[in-house]
Design a protein around this motif. Structure first.
Motif, PDB file in Angstrom:
ATOM      1  N   LEU A 300       0.795  -1.234   0.000  1.00  0.00           N
ATOM      2  CA  LEU A 300       0.000   0.000   0.000  1.00  0.00           C
ATOM      3  C   LEU A 300       0.827   1.284   0.000  1.00  0.00           C
ATOM      4  CD1 LEU A 300      -2.654  -1.187   2.597  1.00  0.00           C
ATOM      5  CD2 LEU A 300      -2.918  -1.102   0.127  1.00  0.00           C
ATOM      6  N   ALA A 301       2.098   1.185   0.364  1.00  0.00           N
ATOM      7  CA  ALA A 301       2.883   2.418   0.482  1.00  0.00           C
ATOM      8  C   ALA A 301       4.117   2.400  -0.422  1.00  0.00           C
ATOM      9  CB  ALA A 301       3.279   2.639   1.941  1.00  0.00           C
ATOM     10  N   ALA A 302       4.044   1.635  -1.495  1.00  0.00           N
ATOM     11  CA  ALA A 302       5.198   1.533  -2.400  1.00  0.00           C
ATOM     12  C   ALA A 302       5.554   2.896  -3.000  1.00  0.00           C
ATOM     13  CB  ALA A 302       4.912   0.525  -3.498  1.00  0.00           C
ATOM     14  N   SER A 303       4.531   3.744  -3.241  1.00  0.00           N
ATOM     15  CA  SER A 303       4.791   5.029  -3.911  1.00  0.00           C
ATOM     16  C   SER A 303       5.634   5.974  -3.062  1.00  0.00           C
ATOM     17  CB  SER A 303       3.474   5.702  -4.303  1.00  0.00           C
ATOM     18  OG  SER A 303       2.758   6.053  -3.152  1.00  0.00           O
ATOM     19  N   THR A 304       5.628   5.780  -1.745  1.00  0.00           N
ATOM     20  CA  THR A 304       6.459   6.632  -0.884  1.00  0.00           C
ATOM     21  C   THR A 304       7.592   5.826  -0.260  1.00  0.00           C
ATOM     22  OG1 THR A 304       4.747   6.282   0.788  1.00  0.00           O
ATOM     23  CG2 THR A 304       4.773   8.416  -0.298  1.00  0.00           C
ATOM     24  N   LEU A 307       6.598   3.836   3.214  1.00  0.00           N
ATOM     25  CA  LEU A 307       6.220   4.527   4.448  1.00  0.00           C
ATOM     26  C   LEU A 307       4.828   5.130   4.328  1.00  0.00           C
ATOM     27  CD1 LEU A 307       9.432   4.706   5.010  1.00  0.00           C
ATOM     28  CD2 LEU A 307       8.737   6.598   6.447  1.00  0.00           C
ATOM     29  N   PHE A 308       4.014   4.861   5.337  1.00  0.00           N
ATOM     30  CA  PHE A 308       2.754   5.602   5.455  1.00  0.00           C
ATOM     31  C   PHE A 308       3.123   6.912   6.164  1.00  0.00           C
ATOM     32  CE2 PHE A 308       1.346   1.114   5.663  1.00  0.00           C
ATOM     33  CZ  PHE A 308       0.477   1.113   4.582  1.00  0.00           C
ATOM     34  N   ASP A 309       2.227   7.879   6.150  1.00  0.00           N
ATOM     35  CA  ASP A 309       2.439   9.104   6.928  1.00  0.00           C
ATOM     36  C   ASP A 309       3.619   9.969   6.476  1.00  0.00           C
ATOM     37  OD1 ASP A 309       0.249   8.390   8.413  1.00  0.00           O
ATOM     38  OD2 ASP A 309       1.430   7.439   9.991  1.00  0.00           O
TER      39      ASP A 309
END
Lengths: 324, 139
Positions: A300-304, A307-309
């Motif tokens: 879910l957080a591959a684009s960053t 990292l979430f947040d």
């Protein structure tokens, strides 16, 4: 006339080798370990019907495999997927989960299916019936959000008291996570990169060391530079009389430390969670991060950069930043 | 083809659009003390301060320590685009400061000139000082 016969012979030989190899492979066919159903998920029938249809083949102890999935070498891939899936989430061992964990898993399911990450596209290609429709997602979403509302109703409104502070630790008593991530008090002096809340009624503050802050500002996410450390401090929400939420009881401090070489199995990130006043690390072995952290971060957080947040890219450049 | 080209160029434009950025607030020498969430206003705030401010807030003294500097940074929050069920701070809305002079008198300053919101009018400065001083440090 001699040539075709020789060719035929060679063809038979090749076929014989292939068949022998194929049969031989079956001797190395490790079946998926059969495990008992100790407690299935309790949810409305419309929800469990979707889970049974689309998730149970991997995320349960009740596999219904096609014949081709039981034959090596396909069976090896299937076993790998099922073993990993069961590690992360097992609907047949759901009884061991607390209501809060049940809620957390439902949010994970919702986010995974919403993002089209689950079921795995390779799986639905061979099992089209397992595909999740928009209607299915709506059913899962409605149920998951209803859990939050139930929880909210249970939470009593209390007056703001003193937030529970995270204890300072002496250097020789710093806890270490099973994967080698060491707790440090240093984050209390780092910059706050973002703030967040979660459905579990927690209030969170996310700190980054200088390397991480620079990576955020320059969007160096693919990959994040080694040495980046991000710490998320989590408290229970406490609601004041005016409805404003502040920090209450300290829950945990979650670390993500970037070291591409050291944490190869988890996309270069070392995960750790230190809970309560004693800052007890989560996980008995280093495997915990593979079982309970990276799955969601990876999908879910591959684009960053997993990292979430990470601060949203919605502020205009040139905002005032006053120094002292 | 045409649509593909348009999508591609749109994407490239966004990549090149450098008028927006990911902001990490720089508090200078001040330290993070506490945070809050206001669901009615859909805002989150972070409070920073110096050592004197820490004394003032942690002891809950009615008399503020001279030299206290407090800075409250308020952001609009949004649903987390990467995770349903979470929220995260977004647009920076205001930066408010409280200074306590040698005589122990607190003054209030709103820095809003370059910010996105038009919340320049502060009805009651004393109320804001009282509010900012109501936070307790999480460390």
């Amino acid at each position: 006339m001699e040539v075709p016969r020789r060719k035929k012979k060679r063809l038979y030989l090749v076929l014989l080798v292939i068949i022998t190899l194929f049969v031989g492979l079956q001797f190395f066919n490790q079946p998926i370990i059969g495990k008992p159903v100790t407690g299935t998920i309790e949810a409305p029938r419309e929800v469990t019907a979707i889970l049974e249809r689309s998730c149970y083949s991997c995320h349960s102890n009740e596999q219904q495999l096609s014949w081709f999935e039981q034959v090596a070498p396909v069976s090896w891939l299937v076993k790998k997927d099922v073993d990993r899936a069961r590690e992360v989430m097992n609907f047949s061992e759901w009884g061991a989960l607390s209501p809060a964990e049940h809620q957390g898993k439902m949010y994970a399911i919702l986010n995974m299916v919403q993002a089209g990450k689950m079921p795995l596209p390779a799986y639905t290609l061979l099992h089209p019936a397992a595909k999740i429709s928009e209607d299915d997602i709506a059913v899962i979403k409605a149920y998951t959000l209803s859990l939050s509302k139930d929880e909210a109703n249970k939470t009593a409104v209390t007056l703001v008291e003193q937030p529970e502070v995270i204890p300072d630790r002496l250097p020789d008593t710093l806890p270490i996570s099973a994967n080698g991530v060491k707790y440090t008090d240093a984050f209390k002096d780092w910059k706050v990169i973002s703030m967040s809340t979660l459905f579990d009624h927690s209030i969170r503050v996310i700190y980054g060391n200088d390397i991480a802050v620079k990576a955020v500002e320059e969007e160096k996410f693919h990959p994040w530079p080694d040495g980046s450390v991000v710490v998320k401090a989590v408290w229970e929400q406490v609601e004041g009389a005016d409805g404003e939420i502040r920090a209450g009881k300290f829950i945990n401090a979650q670390f993500m430390e970037k070291n591409a070489e050291k944490y190869k199995d988890t996309e270069g990130w070392g995960f750790a969670k230190f809970s309560g006043q004693k800052l007890i690390p989560t996980g008995k072995t280093a495997l915990f991060a593979q079982q309970s952290c990276i799955a969601c971060h990876r999908q879910l957080a591959a684009s960053t950069g997993y990292l979430f947040d990470v601060p949203l890219k919605i502020n205009r450049k040139g905002l005032i930043q006053k120094n002292n | 083809m045409l649509l593909g080209g348009m999508l591609l160029s749109n994407c490239v434009d966004k990549q090149k659009n450098d008028s927006y950025t990911r902001v990490v607030f720089d508090p200078g020498a001040l330290k993070f003390f506490a945070s809050s969430v206001n669901k009615k206003q859909e805002t989150m705030a972070a409070l920073y301060g110096n050592d004197k401010a820490y004394q003032t807030l942690s002891k809950g003294d009615s008399i503020s320590a001279a030299g206290t500097i407090l800075r409250l940074v308020t952001w609009r929050y949004h649903d987390n685009p990467q995770y349903t069920g979470g929220t995260i701070n977004g647009e920076l809305l205001s930066v408010e400061s409280v200074y306590v002079n040698e005589a122990g008198k607190a003054s209030y300053e709103l820095e809003a000139s370059a910010l996105q919101s038009e919340t320049n009018e502060v009805a009651d400065k004393q109320e804001r000082i009282k509010y900012i001083m109501s936070y307790k440090p999480v460390f």
